[in-house]
Design a protein around this motif. Structure first.
Motif, PDB file in Angstrom:
ATOM      1  N   ALA A 151       0.837  -1.202   0.000  1.00 34.23           N
ATOM      2  CA  ALA A 151       0.000   0.000   0.000  1.00 34.23           C
ATOM      3  C   ALA A 151       0.873   1.253   0.000  1.00 34.23           C
ATOM      4  CB  ALA A 151      -0.937   0.000   1.204  1.00 34.23           C
ATOM      5  N   ILE A 152       1.984   1.199   0.713  1.00 36.45           N
ATOM      6  CA  ILE A 152       2.929   2.316   0.707  1.00 36.45           C
ATOM      7  C   ILE A 152       3.553   2.456  -0.680  1.00 36.45           C
ATOM      8  CG2 ILE A 152       5.072   3.228   1.674  1.00 36.45           C
ATOM      9  CD1 ILE A 152       4.405   1.818   4.280  1.00 36.45           C
ATOM     10  N   ALA A 153       3.919   1.334  -1.272  1.00 36.55           N
ATOM     11  CA  ALA A 153       4.497   1.361  -2.619  1.00 36.55           C
ATOM     12  C   ALA A 153       3.514   1.939  -3.624  1.00 36.55           C
ATOM     13  CB  ALA A 153       4.920  -0.043  -3.034  1.00 36.55           C
ATOM     14  N   GLU A 154       2.249   1.521  -3.537  1.00 37.99           N
ATOM     15  CA  GLU A 154       1.223   2.031  -4.455  1.00 37.99           C
ATOM     16  C   GLU A 154       1.065   3.541  -4.302  1.00 37.99           C
ATOM     17  OE1 GLU A 154      -0.223   0.552  -6.808  1.00 37.99           O
ATOM     18  OE2 GLU A 154      -0.044  -1.583  -6.415  1.00 37.99           O
ATOM     19  N   LYS A 155       1.098   4.016  -3.068  1.00 42.87           N
ATOM     20  CA  LYS A 155       0.966   5.455  -2.826  1.00 42.87           C
ATOM     21  C   LYS A 155       2.124   6.226  -3.445  1.00 42.87           C
ATOM     22  CE  LYS A 155       0.300   8.823   0.902  1.00 42.87           C
ATOM     23  NZ  LYS A 155       0.174   9.006   2.373  1.00 42.87           N
ATOM     24  N   MET A 156       3.322   5.687  -3.303  1.00 43.77           N
ATOM     25  CA  MET A 156       4.487   6.356  -3.875  1.00 43.77           C
ATOM     26  C   MET A 156       4.442   6.336  -5.397  1.00 43.77           C
ATOM     27  SD  MET A 156       7.684   5.378  -1.409  1.00 43.77           S
ATOM     28  CE  MET A 156       8.714   6.518  -2.325  1.00 43.77           C
ATOM     29  N   LEU A 157       4.041   5.209  -5.968  1.00 50.63           N
ATOM     30  CA  LEU A 157       3.966   5.101  -7.422  1.00 50.63           C
ATOM     31  C   LEU A 157       2.885   6.008  -7.998  1.00 50.63           C
ATOM     32  CD1 LEU A 157       4.415   1.246  -7.755  1.00 50.63           C
ATOM     33  CD2 LEU A 157       6.048   3.000  -8.506  1.00 50.63           C
ATOM     34  N   ALA A 158       1.862   6.293  -7.194  1.00 56.32           N
ATOM     35  CA  ALA A 158       0.773   7.156  -7.658  1.00 56.32           C
ATOM     36  C   ALA A 158       1.123   8.633  -7.584  1.00 56.32           C
ATOM     37  CB  ALA A 158      -0.483   6.883  -6.833  1.00 56.32           C
ATOM     38  N   THR A 159       2.237   8.970  -6.897  1.00 55.12           N
ATOM     39  CA  THR A 159       2.635  10.382  -6.758  1.00 55.12           C
ATOM     40  C   THR A 159       4.091  10.551  -7.198  1.00 55.12           C
ATOM     41  OG1 THR A 159       3.173   9.966  -4.432  1.00 55.12           O
ATOM     42  CG2 THR A 159       0.988  10.874  -4.912  1.00 55.12           C
ATOM     43  N   PRO A 160       4.382  10.366  -8.480  1.00 56.13           N
ATOM     44  CA  PRO A 160       5.751  10.512  -8.970  1.00 56.13           C
ATOM     45  C   PRO A 160       6.163  11.985  -8.946  1.00 56.13           C
ATOM     46  CG  PRO A 160       4.258  10.274 -10.815  1.00 56.13           C
ATOM     47  CD  PRO A 160       3.431  10.067  -9.577  1.00 56.13           C
ATOM     48  N   PRO A 161       7.468  12.247  -9.054  1.00 58.40           N
ATOM     49  CA  PRO A 161       7.908  13.648  -9.124  1.00 58.40           C
ATOM     50  C   PRO A 161       7.284  14.341 -10.326  1.00 58.40           C
ATOM     51  CG  PRO A 161       9.688  12.140  -9.736  1.00 58.40           C
ATOM     52  CD  PRO A 161       8.598  11.309  -9.167  1.00 58.40           C
ATOM     53  N   THR A 162       6.804  15.547 -10.116  1.00 58.18           N
ATOM     54  CA  THR A 162       6.075  16.251 -11.169  1.00 58.18           C
ATOM     55  C   THR A 162       6.878  17.374 -11.802  1.00 58.18           C
ATOM     56  OG1 THR A 162       5.058  17.621  -9.450  1.00 58.18           O
ATOM     57  CG2 THR A 162       3.828  15.685 -10.180  1.00 58.18           C
ATOM     58  N   THR A 163       7.690  18.067 -11.023  1.00 55.99           N
ATOM     59  CA  THR A 163       8.433  19.195 -11.576  1.00 55.99           C
ATOM     60  C   THR A 163       9.745  18.706 -12.194  1.00 55.99           C
ATOM     61  OG1 THR A 163       9.691  19.680  -9.557  1.00 55.99           O
ATOM     62  CG2 THR A 163       7.479  20.645  -9.762  1.00 55.99           C
ATOM     63  N   ALA A 164      10.250  19.479 -13.122  1.00 57.85           N
ATOM     64  CA  ALA A 164      11.527  19.146 -13.751  1.00 57.85           C
ATOM     65  C   ALA A 164      12.646  19.129 -12.706  1.00 57.85           C
ATOM     66  CB  ALA A 164      11.849  20.158 -14.846  1.00 57.85           C
ATOM     67  N   GLU A 165      12.551  19.998 -11.708  1.00 56.26           N
ATOM     68  CA  GLU A 165      13.561  20.069 -10.655  1.00 56.26           C
ATOM     69  C   GLU A 165      13.583  18.773  -9.837  1.00 56.26           C
ATOM     70  OE1 GLU A 165      12.957  23.166  -7.717  1.00 56.26           O
ATOM     71  OE2 GLU A 165      15.066  23.749  -7.885  1.00 56.26           O
ATOM     72  N   GLU A 166      12.399  18.267  -9.500  1.00 54.69           N
ATOM     73  CA  GLU A 166      12.312  17.018  -8.741  1.00 54.69           C
ATOM     74  C   GLU A 166      12.823  15.843  -9.569  1.00 54.69           C
ATOM     75  OE1 GLU A 166       8.183  16.963  -7.857  1.00 54.69           O
ATOM     76  OE2 GLU A 166       8.411  17.971  -5.920  1.00 54.69           O
TER      77      GLU A 166
END
Length: 259
Positions: A151-166
């Motif tokens: 469940a933690i892995a799914e949460k992380m995969l659902a919120t990838p880095p969005t900005t070019a800086e990240e």
């Protein structure tokens, strides 16, 4: 508990650091994923300690200096960092790559350290037992193999880095980890013979389902380090400080206070 963010210039390298809390100084050395944000366990520890969370040279928003070639370079940098911060003695928590780094520091200047907490740490190799090959896994495999709780892995995969800086910061992290730990994979062949110099109290913390650094590494370190004790968590992967944040924080607080 709020953390203040600052940048520190040292040895021709600017690093980002967060610092929060009051009390005994505790240095947290992050692993391969960096320290992009303040985690719940950090907030918990900052209630009782002066917690320093720097981003290593070559990671995140810190500089990538030309002199950084191996984990030993990083160890000497942080020994200079302790001197610059006027921290004559300090407790250290090191996770994975950060635990390896902590041991490299402690064999060089053991008198600077009151205690070490090593979490799923790299740095040594158990015969016939290989670590997970983080350089061959896809980004999704890496996340899934880091945690027992998917469940933690799914949460992380659902919120990838969005900005070019990240995204750039994550790429930089991977590049630096390869520089430090590609060959030989995730260990220093000369480290084990000097571990007897780490004569301060050491708490080893491991997830029993760690797919990156097998629990056998923790058991071997418990034998090699003069004052080490090993604690493992069932149904837990490579980051007990994330999957078991409350339990982890309580154990670390008690250990540091007793040390």
């Amino acid at each position: 508990m709020g953390f203040e963010e600052s940048y520190i210039q040292l040895n021709g390298c600017r690093i980002r650091m967060r610092r929060g809390g009051k009390g005994q100084a505790v240095l947290y050395l992050h692993g391969a994923n960096g320290a992009m944000q303040v985690q719940p366990f950090m907030n918990e520890l900052a209630k009782d300690f002066d917690l320093l969370v720097p981003e290593h040279p070559g990671f995140g928003y810190s500089d990538e200096p030309d002199w950084l070639e191996n984990i030993q370079d990083l160890a000497y940098f942080y020994l200079d960092f302790l001197k610059e911060q006027k921290l004559d003695t300090v407790h250290v928590i090191g996770s994975s790559l950060g635990g390896w780094l902590a041991m490299e520091m402690a064999i060089r200047e053991p008198s600077r350290f009151k205690s070490l907490v090593l979490v799923g740490t790299a740095g040594v190799r158990v015969p016939n037992i290989l670590p997970g090959d983080i350089f061959l896994w896809s980004p999704e495999q890496m996340v899934r193999n880091t945690f027992f709780d998917q469940a933690i892995a799914e949460k992380m995969l659902a919120t990838p880095p969005t900005t070019a800086e990240e995204q750039d910061a994550q790429l930089k992290n991977r590049h630096t980890v390869a520089k430090l730990a590609w060959q030989p994979r995730l260990f220093d062949p000369f480290l084990a013979k000097w571990l007897h110099r780490i004569d301060m109290p050491v708490k080893l913390i491991w997830g029993e389902n760690d797919k990156i650094m097998p629990p056998a590494v923790g058991r071997m370190l418990a034998e090699l380090l003069p004052q080490a004790s090993l604690q493992t968590y069932e149904n837990c992967g490579h980051l007990p400080q994330v999957e078991r944040a409350s339990e982890f924080s309580a154990v670390v607080k008690k250990f540091i206070e007793e040390a």
